[in-house]
Design a protein around this motif. Structure first.
Motif, PDB file in Angstrom:
ATOM      1  N   UNK A 136       0.817  -1.208   0.000  1.00  0.00           N
ATOM      2  CA  UNK A 136       0.000   0.000   0.000  1.00  0.00           C
ATOM      3  C   UNK A 136       0.853   1.261   0.000  1.00  0.00           C
ATOM      4  N   UNK A 137       2.167   1.133   0.223  1.00  0.00           N
ATOM      5  CA  UNK A 137       3.071   2.283   0.193  1.00  0.00           C
ATOM      6  C   UNK A 137       3.634   2.489  -1.194  1.00  0.00           C
ATOM      7  N   UNK A 138       4.659   3.319  -1.279  1.00  0.00           N
ATOM      8  CA  UNK A 138       5.321   3.580  -2.548  1.00  0.00           C
ATOM      9  C   UNK A 138       6.540   2.678  -2.660  1.00  0.00           C
ATOM     10  N   UNK A 139       6.541   1.801  -3.653  1.00  0.00           N
ATOM     11  CA  UNK A 139       7.677   0.895  -3.851  1.00  0.00           C
ATOM     12  C   UNK A 139       8.871   1.669  -4.380  1.00  0.00           C
ATOM     13  N   UNK A 140      10.049   1.445  -3.794  1.00  0.00           N
ATOM     14  CA  UNK A 140      11.268   2.040  -4.327  1.00  0.00           C
ATOM     15  C   UNK A 140      12.113   0.996  -5.040  1.00  0.00           C
ATOM     16  N   UNK A 141      11.907  -0.280  -4.717  1.00  0.00           N
ATOM     17  CA  UNK A 141      12.625  -1.353  -5.391  1.00  0.00           C
ATOM     18  C   UNK A 141      11.937  -2.670  -5.086  1.00  0.00           C
ATOM     19  N   UNK A 142      11.903  -3.537  -6.065  1.00  0.00           N
ATOM     20  CA  UNK A 142      11.413  -4.904  -5.865  1.00  0.00           C
ATOM     21  C   UNK A 142      12.456  -5.900  -6.335  1.00  0.00           C
ATOM     22  N   UNK A 143      13.732  -5.481  -6.244  1.00  0.00           N
ATOM     23  CA  UNK A 143      14.845  -6.306  -6.674  1.00  0.00           C
ATOM     24  C   UNK A 143      15.600  -6.808  -5.448  1.00  0.00           C
ATOM     25  N   UNK A 144      15.643  -8.117  -5.264  1.00  0.00           N
ATOM     26  CA  UNK A 144      16.445  -8.726  -4.203  1.00  0.00           C
ATOM     27  C   UNK A 144      17.802  -9.039  -4.815  1.00  0.00           C
ATOM     28  N   UNK A 145      18.819  -8.266  -4.426  1.00  0.00           N
ATOM     29  CA  UNK A 145      20.112  -8.378  -5.107  1.00  0.00           C
ATOM     30  C   UNK A 145      21.270  -8.742  -4.189  1.00  0.00           C
ATOM     31  N   UNK A 146      20.974  -9.165  -2.951  1.00  0.00           N
ATOM     32  CA  UNK A 146      22.078  -9.538  -2.075  1.00  0.00           C
ATOM     33  C   UNK A 146      21.566 -10.459  -0.975  1.00  0.00           C
ATOM     34  N   UNK A 147      22.374 -11.442  -0.631  1.00  0.00           N
ATOM     35  CA  UNK A 147      22.120 -12.299   0.525  1.00  0.00           C
ATOM     36  C   UNK A 147      23.474 -12.708   1.076  1.00  0.00           C
ATOM     37  N   UNK A 148      23.600 -12.637   2.402  1.00  0.00           N
ATOM     38  CA  UNK A 148      24.890 -12.942   3.018  1.00  0.00           C
ATOM     39  C   UNK A 148      24.670 -13.366   4.458  1.00  0.00           C
ATOM     40  N   UNK A 149      25.448 -14.316   4.918  1.00  0.00           N
ATOM     41  CA  UNK A 149      25.483 -14.714   6.323  1.00  0.00           C
ATOM     42  C   UNK A 149      26.927 -14.650   6.772  1.00  0.00           C
ATOM     43  N   UNK A 150      27.159 -14.235   8.020  1.00  0.00           N
ATOM     44  CA  UNK A 150      28.534 -14.174   8.482  1.00  0.00           C
ATOM     45  C   UNK A 150      28.637 -13.898   9.969  1.00  0.00           C
ATOM     46  N   UNK A 151      29.867 -13.651  10.393  1.00  0.00           N
ATOM     47  CA  UNK A 151      30.163 -13.346  11.787  1.00  0.00           C
ATOM     48  C   UNK A 151      30.880 -12.007  11.859  1.00  0.00           C
TER      49      UNK A 151
END
Length: 188
Positions: free
Chosen positions: A47-62
């Motif tokens: 219902x808001x204003x979309x600024x991006x619908x691109x998932x471009x990063x995923x990372x897991x770490x310490x």
């Protein structure tokens, strides 16, 4: 012939592939070029204003978080000092676990530094944290909050009145006791 019509494959330098019924890998990974990702534009249902619908990063770490206290950092010694994070798109979720074996000479604003990414400097995008376990790390049940400000990579502690929580307060740094907290924030 349905197998042929279900696949459109352009082998040119600027080519693409279209699959009509999904894609299944029985082994291996999908690697996406830097700056690209999974586009969810077909699901524009917020219902808001979309600024991006691109998932471009995923990372897991310490990471290694450290306790500091404003003008005089003090000298902490740790019995345990761990940080873990997951970053999906711009959202960073983290947890950390401390156990102090000693702390001397601290004064000033109490903070935990060393978060894996800097919080977005965009206006009104902040992060926060909550304590999910503490064993007399704080020697008082005083009301305080944890804030991650724009452009910062630290969790800053504030009193219930909104003032900087001083690291020399008598209720901080219970020795040989534990603090576990979790939080989240947005990166740029």
């Amino acid at each position: 012939s349905s197998l042929i019509t279900a696949l459109n494959l352009d082998m040119s330098d600027a080519g693409h592939a279209t699959f009509n019924n999904g894609l299944t890998l029985t082994d291996g990974d999908i690697t996406v070029a830097s700056g690209h990702g999974i586009n969810f534009a077909a699901t524009s249902d917020g219902s808001g204003t979309d600024s991006s619908e691109l998932l471009n990063d995923y990372e897991e770490g310490t990471f290694t978080p450290t306790l500091v206290s404003g003008s005089t950092t003090g000298t902490p010694s740790y019995a345990a000092q761990y940080g873990h994070y997951t970053k999906a798109g711009r959202l960073v979720n983290f947890s950390l676990d401390f156990q102090l074996s000693g702390m001397t000479g601290a004064s000033g604003h109490f903070k935990i530094e060393g978060l894996p990414y800097v919080c977005s400097g965009n206006s009104r995008i902040y992060g926060g944290a909550f304590i999910n376990y503490q064993a007399a790390f704080f020697n008082d049940d005083s009301d305080f909050s944890m804030h991650i400000g724009g452009g910062s990579s630290s969790v800053d502690f504030y009193t219930g009145a909104g003032n900087a929580l001083g690291g020399n307060n008598s209720y901080i740094y219970g020795i040989n006791n534990r603090l576990i907290l979790s939080g989240m924030y947005m990166t740029s």
